[in-house]
Scaffold this active site. Structure first.
Site, mmCIF file in Angstrom:
data_model
loop_
_atom_site.group_PDB
_atom_site.id
_atom_site.type_symbol
_atom_site.label_atom_id
_atom_site.label_comp_id
_atom_site.label_asym_id
_atom_site.label_seq_id
_atom_site.Cartn_x
_atom_site.Cartn_y
_atom_site.Cartn_z
ATOM 1 C CE LYS A 21 36.017 44.792 32.964
ATOM 2 N NZ LYS A 21 35.207 45.220 34.088
ATOM 3 C CG MET B 50 43.525 48.729 39.579
ATOM 4 S SD MET B 50 41.754 48.441 39.582
ATOM 5 C CE MET B 50 41.473 47.978 41.285
ATOM 6 C CG ASP C 106 38.884 39.108 33.679
ATOM 7 O OD1 ASP C 106 38.002 39.206 32.817
ATOM 8 O OD2 ASP C 106 38.700 39.334 34.890
HETATM 9 C C1 LIG Z 1 41.190 44.907 38.671
HETATM 10 S S1 LIG Z 1 42.461 44.637 39.832
HETATM 11 C C2 LIG Z 1 42.236 42.925 40.089
HETATM 12 C C3 LIG Z 1 42.953 42.401 41.283
HETATM 13 C C4 LIG Z 1 42.811 40.897 41.446
HETATM 14 N N1 LIG Z 1 41.449 40.515 41.686
HETATM 15 C C5 LIG Z 1 43.689 40.333 42.553
HETATM 16 O O1 LIG Z 1 43.196 39.861 43.562
HETATM 17 O O2 LIG Z 1 44.926 40.356 42.346
HETATM 18 C C6 LIG Z 1 43.888 44.723 38.787
HETATM 19 C C7 LIG Z 1 45.096 45.286 39.518
HETATM 20 O O3 LIG Z 1 45.685 44.291 40.334
HETATM 21 C C8 LIG Z 1 47.082 44.476 40.376
HETATM 22 N N2 LIG Z 1 47.725 43.289 39.810
HETATM 23 C C9 LIG Z 1 47.119 42.185 39.355
HETATM 24 N N3 LIG Z 1 48.034 41.247 38.979
HETATM 25 C C10 LIG Z 1 49.243 41.798 39.211
HETATM 26 C C11 LIG Z 1 50.584 41.336 39.047
HETATM 27 N N4 LIG Z 1 50.861 40.128 38.573
HETATM 28 N N5 LIG Z 1 51.589 42.174 39.406
HETATM 29 C C12 LIG Z 1 51.342 43.389 39.915
HETATM 30 N N6 LIG Z 1 50.099 43.875 40.089
HETATM 31 C C13 LIG Z 1 49.063 43.092 39.755
HETATM 32 C C14 LIG Z 1 47.384 45.732 39.578
HETATM 33 O O4 LIG Z 1 47.349 46.843 40.459
HETATM 34 C C15 LIG Z 1 46.216 45.751 38.626
HETATM 35 O O5 LIG Z 1 46.001 47.043 38.099
#
Ligand SMILES: C[S@@+](CC[C@H](N)C(=O)[O-])C[C@H]1O[C@@H](n2cnc3c(N)ncnc32)[C@H](O)[C@@H]1O
Length: 261
Positions: A60, A173, A39
């Site tokens: 995505k 998100m 991803d």
């Molecule tokens: C589709 S979700 C996936 C979350 C992922 N499965 C997790 O457990 O972190 C994607 C969202 O996770 C958050 N996110 C993921 N990585 C991040 C990071 N390194 N810093 C801040 N927010 C993060 C943001 O809100 C982003 O829009």
């Protein structure tokens, strides 16, 4: 040529972006991968753990859907039958807003062996990296991890429920809905609740905006913060040793404002 490898799919959580925040089990799984489907939010250095695998980006990004979820499901199954062991490498934890459940269900319906290797979710590791303890004795007894944007592109109704609780709220998100989120928390008397927005947490590009529910929109606009970011709302934010000085100053300003009224 017929594939001699047994089809197998492993969902692996890649962690929040720091290359060292993947599990040992995840690394071992990558080493045996024939194909890695990865991803957008994963650290690309992790692909080095799979030197012999075919690597395919299926990520995505907002406003740019390279593959639909149905297409990704099909790519996973096709590669498992053609090549053997597919590692599906997903940001954070695959089962926290990662659609991991949908992918596993689809793969399982073909009778393919599956395994899930949990990852360190951004929801807990990004605040922790900045010293924010999401639960803390005497400060917060629980936490909500909520999506700001549901599959219908709406703000989750759970945000309103979280705003009425004394729990720490961690919203993923949610950047495009920040105004609505702040409005809801204000409606329930949380204007002065400490709030942090953390973009690209646990990476070299990490950026942080601090304020209260009342001021956070302005902070985000001033600093130009955007996705991927998490929003943390709760008293625990000001408890972080890294943020304490900032919030002591804010408290002082609030006291002075109240005195002058
Ligand atoms: C589709 S979700 C996936 C979350 C992922 N499965 C997790 O457990 O972190 C994607 C969202 O996770 C958050 N996110 C993921 N990585 C991040 C990071 N390194 N810093 C801040 N927010 C993060 C943001 O809100 C982003 O829009």
């Amino acid at each position: 040529m017929k594939n001699k490898n047994k089809p197998k799919v492993t969902l692996v959580g890649a962690g929040p972006g720091d290359v060292d925040l993947i599990t040992v089990k995840g690394v071992k799984s990558l080493a045996t991968a024939d194909v890695v489907l990865y991803d957008a939010l994963i650290n690309r250095e992790l692909l080095d753990y799979a030197p012999n695998a075919i690597k395919i980006f299926v990520g995505k990004r907002k406003d740019f859907h390279r593959y639909s979820q149905d297409e990704i499901n099909e790519i996973i199954v096709k590669n498992a039958f053609e090549h053997g062991h597919v590692v599906r490498l997903k940001g954070g934890d695959p089962f926290i807003f990662g659609r991991g459940g949908e992918e596993i269900d689809y793969v399982d319906s073909f009778g393919i062996e599956t395994q899930v290797i949990s990852g360190i979710s951004s929801s807990i590791s990004v605040p922790a990296n900045l010293g924010v303890s999401l639960t803390k004795r005497g400060v917060s007894e629980s936490l909500w991890i909520i999506t700001g944007t549901t599959s219908e592109r709406q703000l989750s109704a759970d945000v309103k429920l979280a705003a009425q609780s004394s729990a720490t709220a961690v919203i993923l998100m949610g950047m495009s809905k920040l105004k609505e989120i702040a409005h809801l928390f204000k409606e329930f008397g949380k204007s002065e609740t400490p709030t942090a927005v953390i973009q690209n947490g646990c990476t070299a590009n990490e950026r942080v905006g601090l304020g209260t529910v009342d001021t956070i929109e302005e902070v985000v606009a001033d600093k130009g913060l955007s996705s991927p970011a998490i929003i943390v709302i709760g008293e625990v934010v000001k408890e972080s040793v890294k943020f304490r000085a900032f919030f002591e100053e804010i408290n002082q300003q609030i006291v002075e404002k109240q005195r002058s009224l």
